[in-house]
Design a protein around this motif. Structure first.
Motif, PDB file in Angstrom:
ATOM      1  N   CYS A   1     -22.658  62.582  -1.247  1.00  0.00           N
ATOM      2  CA  CYS A   1     -21.723  63.456  -0.606  1.00  0.00           C
ATOM      3  C   CYS A   1     -22.697  64.730  -0.188  1.00  0.00           C
ATOM      4  O   CYS A   1     -22.417  65.464   0.698  1.00  0.00           O
ATOM      5  N   ALA A   2     -23.223  65.277  -1.198  1.00  0.00           N
ATOM      6  CA  ALA A   2     -23.905  66.763  -0.902  1.00  0.00           C
ATOM      7  C   ALA A   2     -25.153  66.443   0.038  1.00  0.00           C
ATOM      8  O   ALA A   2     -25.182  67.513   0.850  1.00  0.00           O
ATOM      9  N   LEU A   3     -25.626  65.420   0.160  1.00  0.00           N
ATOM     10  CA  LEU A   3     -26.910  65.112   1.072  1.00  0.00           C
ATOM     11  C   LEU A   3     -26.063  65.083   2.661  1.00  0.00           C
ATOM     12  O   LEU A   3     -26.665  65.519   3.515  1.00  0.00           O
ATOM     13  N   ARG A   4     -24.876  64.593   2.647  1.00  0.00           N
ATOM     14  CA  ARG A   4     -24.335  64.326   3.911  1.00  0.00           C
ATOM     15  C   ARG A   4     -23.333  65.385   4.457  1.00  0.00           C
ATOM     16  O   ARG A   4     -22.833  65.231   5.615  1.00  0.00           O
ATOM     17  N   ILE A   5     -22.987  65.983   3.716  1.00  0.00           N
ATOM     18  CA  ILE A   5     -21.859  66.976   3.812  1.00  0.00           C
ATOM     19  C   ILE A   5     -22.221  68.151   5.000  1.00  0.00           C
ATOM     20  O   ILE A   5     -21.362  68.458   5.816  1.00  0.00           O
ATOM     21  N   SER A   6     -23.512  68.408   5.056  1.00  0.00           N
ATOM     22  CA  SER A   6     -24.069  69.328   6.039  1.00  0.00           C
ATOM     23  C   SER A   6     -24.037  68.543   7.505  1.00  0.00           C
ATOM     24  O   SER A   6     -23.966  68.991   8.331  1.00  0.00           O
ATOM     25  N   HIS A   7     -23.959  67.292   7.622  1.00  0.00           N
ATOM     26  CA  HIS A   7     -24.245  66.599   8.685  1.00  0.00           C
ATOM     27  C   HIS A   7     -22.358  66.338   9.034  1.00  0.00           C
ATOM     28  O   HIS A   7     -22.383  65.790  10.482  1.00  0.00           O
ATOM     29  N   GLY A   8     -21.452  66.610   8.315  1.00  0.00           N
ATOM     30  CA  GLY A   8     -20.071  66.415   8.580  1.00  0.00           C
ATOM     31  C   GLY A   8     -19.701  64.995   8.696  1.00  0.00           C
ATOM     32  O   GLY A   8     -18.775  64.556   9.257  1.00  0.00           O
ATOM     33  N   SER A   9     -20.361  63.977   7.963  1.00  0.00           N
ATOM     34  CA  SER A   9     -20.148  62.807   7.945  1.00  0.00           C
ATOM     35  C   SER A   9     -18.677  62.626   7.394  1.00  0.00           C
ATOM     36  O   SER A   9     -18.138  63.143   6.584  1.00  0.00           O
ATOM     37  N   ARG A  10     -17.875  61.904   8.267  1.00  0.00           N
ATOM     38  CA  ARG A  10     -16.427  61.697   8.047  1.00  0.00           C
ATOM     39  C   ARG A  10     -15.858  60.957   6.548  1.00  0.00           C
ATOM     40  O   ARG A  10     -15.119  61.450   6.227  1.00  0.00           O
ATOM     41  N   TRP A  11     -16.848  60.501   5.890  1.00  0.00           N
ATOM     42  CA  TRP A  11     -16.432  59.614   4.900  1.00  0.00           C
ATOM     43  C   TRP A  11     -16.681  60.713   3.410  1.00  0.00           C
ATOM     44  O   TRP A  11     -16.115  60.452   2.492  1.00  0.00           O
ATOM     45  N   VAL A  12     -17.283  61.636   3.824  1.00  0.00           N
ATOM     46  CA  VAL A  12     -17.686  62.786   2.661  1.00  0.00           C
ATOM     47  C   VAL A  12     -16.282  63.317   2.312  1.00  0.00           C
ATOM     48  O   VAL A  12     -16.107  63.494   1.058  1.00  0.00           O
ATOM     49  N   ARG A  13     -15.533  63.805   3.027  1.00  0.00           N
ATOM     50  CA  ARG A  13     -14.399  64.658   2.650  1.00  0.00           C
ATOM     51  C   ARG A  13     -13.411  63.765   1.694  1.00  0.00           C
ATOM     52  O   ARG A  13     -13.060  64.172   0.622  1.00  0.00           O
ATOM     53  N   PRO A  14     -13.026  62.645   2.312  1.00  0.00           N
ATOM     54  CA  PRO A  14     -11.996  61.905   1.408  1.00  0.00           C
ATOM     55  C   PRO A  14     -12.701  61.298  -0.118  1.00  0.00           C
ATOM     56  O   PRO A  14     -12.146  61.260  -0.874  1.00  0.00           O
ATOM     57  N   THR A  15     -13.893  60.949   0.069  1.00  0.00           N
ATOM     58  CA  THR A  15     -14.833  60.499  -1.080  1.00  0.00           C
ATOM     59  C   THR A  15     -14.602  61.793  -2.127  1.00  0.00           C
ATOM     60  O   THR A  15     -14.480  61.666  -3.395  1.00  0.00           O
ATOM     61  N   VAL A  16     -15.254  62.922  -1.758  1.00  0.00           N
ATOM     62  CA  VAL A  16     -15.346  63.853  -2.589  1.00  0.00           C
ATOM     63  C   VAL A  16     -13.885  64.382  -3.058  1.00  0.00           C
ATOM     64  O   VAL A  16     -13.737  64.498  -4.305  1.00  0.00           O
ATOM     65  N   ILE A  17     -12.690  64.282  -2.249  1.00  0.00           N
ATOM     66  CA  ILE A  17     -11.168  64.694  -2.804  1.00  0.00           C
ATOM     67  C   ILE A  17     -11.119  63.757  -3.788  1.00  0.00           C
ATOM     68  O   ILE A  17     -10.359  63.969  -4.757  1.00  0.00           O
ATOM     69  N   ALA A  18     -11.254  62.485  -3.626  1.00  0.00           N
ATOM     70  CA  ALA A  18     -10.934  61.415  -4.605  1.00  0.00           C
ATOM     71  C   ALA A  18     -11.860  61.465  -5.874  1.00  0.00           C
ATOM     72  O   ALA A  18     -11.190  61.351  -7.032  1.00  0.00           O
ATOM     73  N   VAL A  19     -13.259  61.767  -5.635  1.00  0.00           N
ATOM     74  CA  VAL A  19     -13.776  61.835  -7.053  1.00  0.00           C
ATOM     75  C   VAL A  19     -13.397  63.199  -7.748  1.00  0.00           C
ATOM     76  O   VAL A  19     -12.972  63.147  -9.049  1.00  0.00           O
ATOM     77  N   GLU A  20     -13.039  64.175  -7.123  1.00  0.00           N
ATOM     78  CA  GLU A  20     -12.569  65.461  -7.644  1.00  0.00           C
ATOM     79  C   GLU A  20     -11.143  65.313  -8.502  1.00  0.00           C
ATOM     80  O   GLU A  20     -10.784  65.543  -9.431  1.00  0.00           O
TER      81      GLU A  20
END
Length: 133
Positions: free
Chosen positions: A70-89
């Motif tokens: 997620c940290a690697l892909r957040i700067s690319h705006g990958s759509r899966w990052v946001r829900p994944t990070v919210i779920a983990v947090e």
């Protein structure tokens, strides 16, 4: 008619979130390595209850890999990052609450606070829009 693609800079708060993801990933790796070492030692001495600790340590390594991705892909705006990070947090908050109820260290509040902060930032309009552009 051609559409011009602009190179848009990632919102500043997302850069902060990215930093917290890296910190959380590193801390997960360190804690999981420590728990793995202790659990293996206990298992070698016949304490079969240490198997649960070992399983949780392995889960910690998996979470660290997810956070790194997620940290690697957040700067690319990958759509899966946001829900994944919210779920983990969200899991961090739930596990922190469970730990506090079971007599865990008050320092759990720090990790829970970071997790809540990350969730709040990811739900702000500008940051949320970053993932749907």
């Amino acid at each position: 008619m051609t559409e011009e693609v602009r190179n848009v800079e990632m919102p500043g708060r997302l850069k902060l979130v990215r930093g917290f993801l890296w910190v959380q990933a590193v801390l997960n790796v360190l804690a999981s390595a420590l728990v793995t070492t202790l659990a293996i030692n206990e298992l070698e001495h016949g304490n079969e209850e240490a198997g649960l600790a070992l399983a949780l340590a392995i889960l910690g390594f998996v979470v660290a890999v997810v956070l790194i991705a997620c940290a690697l892909r957040i700067s690319h705006g990958s759509r899966w990052v946001r829900p994944t990070v919210i779920a983990v947090e969200g899991l961090v908050v739930i596990m922190g609450l469970v730990s506090l109820v079971n007599g865990g260290a008050i320092t759990q509040l720090i990790g829970m606070g970071i997790a809540v902060g990350v969730i709040v930032v990811l739900n702000k309009p500008e940051e949320s829009a970053w993932f749907s552009r």
